[in-house]
Design an enzyme around this catalytic site. Structure first.
Site, mmCIF file in Angstrom:
data_model
loop_
_atom_site.group_PDB
_atom_site.id
_atom_site.type_symbol
_atom_site.label_atom_id
_atom_site.label_comp_id
_atom_site.label_asym_id
_atom_site.label_seq_id
_atom_site.Cartn_x
_atom_site.Cartn_y
_atom_site.Cartn_z
ATOM 1 C CD GLU A 19 -2.487 1.240 2.503
ATOM 2 O OE1 GLU A 19 -3.678 0.324 2.604
ATOM 3 O OE2 GLU A 19 -2.453 1.986 3.436
ATOM 4 C CG PHE A 21 0.836 8.004 1.437
ATOM 5 C CD1 PHE A 21 1.286 9.456 1.374
ATOM 6 C CD2 PHE A 21 1.545 7.315 2.311
ATOM 7 C CE1 PHE A 21 2.360 9.947 1.815
ATOM 8 C CE2 PHE A 21 2.819 7.781 3.341
ATOM 9 C CZ PHE A 21 3.129 9.069 2.818
ATOM 10 N N PRO A 22 0.022 8.774 -2.157
ATOM 11 C CG PRO A 22 -1.814 9.464 -3.634
ATOM 12 C CD PRO A 22 -1.596 9.015 -2.195
ATOM 13 C CE LYS A 24 0.270 16.632 3.446
ATOM 14 N NZ LYS A 24 0.479 17.517 4.712
ATOM 15 C CB THR A 50 -4.348 5.880 0.362
ATOM 16 O OG1 THR A 50 -3.570 6.708 0.192
ATOM 17 C CG2 THR A 50 -3.538 4.499 1.104
ATOM 18 N NE ARG A 109 -16.937 6.992 8.094
ATOM 19 C CZ ARG A 109 -17.043 7.057 9.664
ATOM 20 N NH1 ARG A 109 -18.009 7.000 10.206
ATOM 21 N NH2 ARG A 109 -15.873 7.926 10.125
ATOM 22 N N GLY A 110 -14.194 6.109 4.933
ATOM 23 C CA GLY A 110 -13.236 7.395 4.961
ATOM 24 C C GLY A 110 -13.632 8.238 6.397
ATOM 25 C CE1 TYR A 153 -11.261 0.277 10.554
ATOM 26 C CE2 TYR A 153 -13.217 -0.789 9.816
ATOM 27 C CZ TYR A 153 -12.030 0.275 9.680
ATOM 28 O OH TYR A 153 -12.260 1.081 8.648
#
Length: 612
Positions: A19, A21-22, A24, A50, A109-110, A153
């Site tokens: 996984e 994430f992009p 910034k 993500t 959901r976020g 979870y």
């Protein structure tokens, strides 16, 4: 290829996914592509990208997912959240994914955008992850195009809105709505996970369940993420980690061994077909875990569902995390990055940590907030986004500030180590490092300059020093003194004038407000290393860097914390008005003194030029 089909086709050996994430920044994004290229050679079953908290990185997410799917040829899972999404934007995202050849979605959901006290759907049709699953499955355009995953979870949802049985019922609803696989939140208690998995299977949920594994990187990030995710920490793990928490290298080695042992136990149970690595955009620990498992060359190394076959003993872990062939020259080092997650801000705590300037290891000790903006790990460190502090915790800890004097009192009492043990800008009590400069910080705070970051000057302390040390043992670490605080516009002008008149060229500063105005005496391309280390057999490691782009990125985070704090109080209340006015009117100021051999240099400047 769809992930569920790939899992079904690989039942005879464990698989793994990564996984990312992009980042910034543009340069962080470009450097992440190189990192993904290297990790892709380890043959993950898929790569997961993500969406980012509140959908703020959706364009970057789509771009990155498209590149990993099309350019690197790795089947990619695109996260998709309900936050700030409505039917049109969901359709746009799904079409964009489809156009890029992406066949896998993780429906979440976020979390609420920072500054909003509750999670409120933009479109009532998308209030939960199940709504995204149902929508995709009911759409003639998208139903057959995507394999859909959902989250689970094992230690309970961080919101703690329902008991375990009710959560498993909700998970069953998502699977019945059309989910094809499940990815879990990170955890560290394998026995509890296997117990939970048994209840999931007893409930009739038969799709693949992929456990989320996050190797420990640093002690501070471990504390933050486990609190954020609500992870249960076995007492034995906590005590073992406490024993090495002051040695970054040992924490990392412990994290590699722990992740390796967890995976062996999970796969050895015969109930887990593979694992999902939450990489935090870091590289070396994940690679080391896979090496220890014997999984780095799946074409040549056989793996079976219940047995791991490797050339090295089961508990083998490299003692030297630095591969000599990865060392770079001084020329290339000048263009490489050195450290750091842009982690959630922490007040007045130790920031230093890092290791060599290597393409794979330049940011493997992500303690510093001001890591180089070129780092692939510069950005969000949370697994799926979110904030650590809840509304009840905020009001219990910080009361009901209604005036500027109330805020000054809060920050001063925190530094006095009285009844206030946190602030919105820190997640714990003062560090031992901060206590080295505590009287100077108290003076600034009593002046109404609320400090949110600092470090003392250090000239060649042993790297194993329990207060200021970091990185491998048998080295020496150095720090320039800096302090960071909020001040009003008039005081910023006074500080600028004093630095220009009396700084003698020794002092650098940045100051910025929420609206975007930035003042500094640092050149646009200036790069100020404020923490560095020298270790045997390695090049100089610069672990904490303060320059324009990283400061501005942190500035956005810092002012959003004021918004989040304000959101804990009712609209129109004196508390909310105060905190929002601070956000709108104050400036974030960072001041560095370059004379690291004089521990009093910065504080003498403040006393003689600004606090008299």
């Amino acid at each position: 290829m769809k992930l569920a089909d790939k899992i079904a086709a690989h039942q005879d050996w464990p698989f793994f996914t990564f996984e990312f994430f992009p980042p910034k920044t543009n340069q962080g994004f470009e450097n992440l592509l190189s990192r993904i290229s290297r990790l892709s050679k380890l043959n993950p079953l898929a790569i997961s990208i993500t969406w980012g908290a509140s959908g703020t990185t959706k364009d970057r997410s789509l771009e990155l997912a498209g590149l990993t799917q099309q350019d690197y040829g790795v089947d990619t899972v695109l996260h998709l959240t309900c936050t700030n999404m409505e039917k049109g934007t969901v359709d746009d995202a799904l079409r964009a994914a489809k156009e890029r050849g992406i066949q896998n979605i993780l429906a979440l959901r976020g979390d609420p955008p920072r500054g909003q006290e509750y999670w409120i759907p933009t479109d009532p049709r998308f209030a939960h992850g199940i709504d995204l699953v149902s929508y995709i499955r009911s759409s003639p355009e998208f139903s057959s195009a995507f394999c859909i995953g959902v989250a689970a979870y094992p230690d309970g949802h961080p919101d703690r809105e329902m008991d375990e049985d009710a959560e498993i019922d909700k998970l069953k609803d998502k699977v019945d709505a059309g989910a094809d696989y499940i990815v879990t939140q990170l955890f560290y208690d394998v026995d509890n996970f296997l117990r939970w998995l048994g209840k999931v299977r007893d409930r009739g949920i038969n799709v693949p369940v992929i456990p989320g594994i996050m190797p420990l990187q640093t002690y501070s990030s471990f504390l933050r993420l486990t609190k954020l995710c609500g992870s249960k920490i076995p007492a034995s793990l906590h005590s073992e980690l406490e024993a090495v928490k002051h040695d970054d290298q040992q924490v990392k080695e412990f994290g590699i061994r722990l992740a390796t042992d967890m995976i062996r136990k999970l796969v050895g149970s015969g109930k887990v077909p593979g694992v999902h690595f939450c990489t935090l955009n870091l590289e070396k620990s994940v690679q080391r875990v896979l090496e220890s498992l014997g999984w780095t060359n799946p074409r040549d190394t056989p793996r079976t569902k219940n047995k791991l076959i490797a050339d090295t003993p089961g508990d083998a872990v490299h003692t030297n995390s630095v591969d000599s062939e990865l060392l770079v020259t001084p020329i290339t080092a000048a263009h490489s990055v050195t450290s750091g997650l842009s982690s959630a801000p922490a007040a007045d705590r130790e920031l230093g940590s890092g290791e060599i300037n290597s393409a794979t290891t330049w940011d493997e000790f992500p303690n510093g907030r001001f890591g180089d903006f070129k780092s692939p790990a510069f950005g969000n460190q949370d697994q799926w986004g979110g904030s650590v502090v809840t509304r009840p915790e905020a009001t219990d800890a910080w009361g009901n500030p209604k005036t500027l004097d109330d805020l000054t009192s809060l920050f001063v009492r925190y530094l006095d180590n009285s009844e206030i043990l946190t602030t919105p800008f820190t997640q714990g009590p003062l560090s031992s490092e901060t206590r080295m400069i505590i009287t100077h910080l108290q003076r600034l705070n009593k002046r109404g300059w609320w400090t949110v970051g600092s470090q003392p000057a250090v000239d060649g302390a042993p790297s194993e020093d329990e207060v200021v040390g970091w990185g491998p043992r048998d080295g020496y670490v150095f720090q320039k003194c800096f302090v960071e605080f909020f001040a009003n516009r008039e005081d910023v002008a006074k500080i600028e004038k004093a630095i220009e008149k009396e700084g003698g060229g020794w002092i650098s500063y940045f100051a910025a407000d929420q609206k975007g105005e930035c003042r500094t005496n640092v050149p646009d391309d200036g790069r100020n290393a404020v923490t560095w280390g020298i270790f045997p057999g390695q090049e100089i490691a610069q672990s904490t860097i303060i320059e324009r782009e990283s400061f501005l990125s942190w500035k956005e985070e810092a002012f959003s914390i004021w918004s989040e704090w304000a959101s804990f109080y009712p609209p129109g209340s004196a508390e909310r008005k105060l905190l929002e006015s601070v956000r709108d009117e104050r400036w974030l100021v960072s001041v560095v003194h370059h004379d690291f051999k004089n521990p009093m240099a910065l504080w003498t400047f403040f006393e003689e030029s600004l606090l008299r």
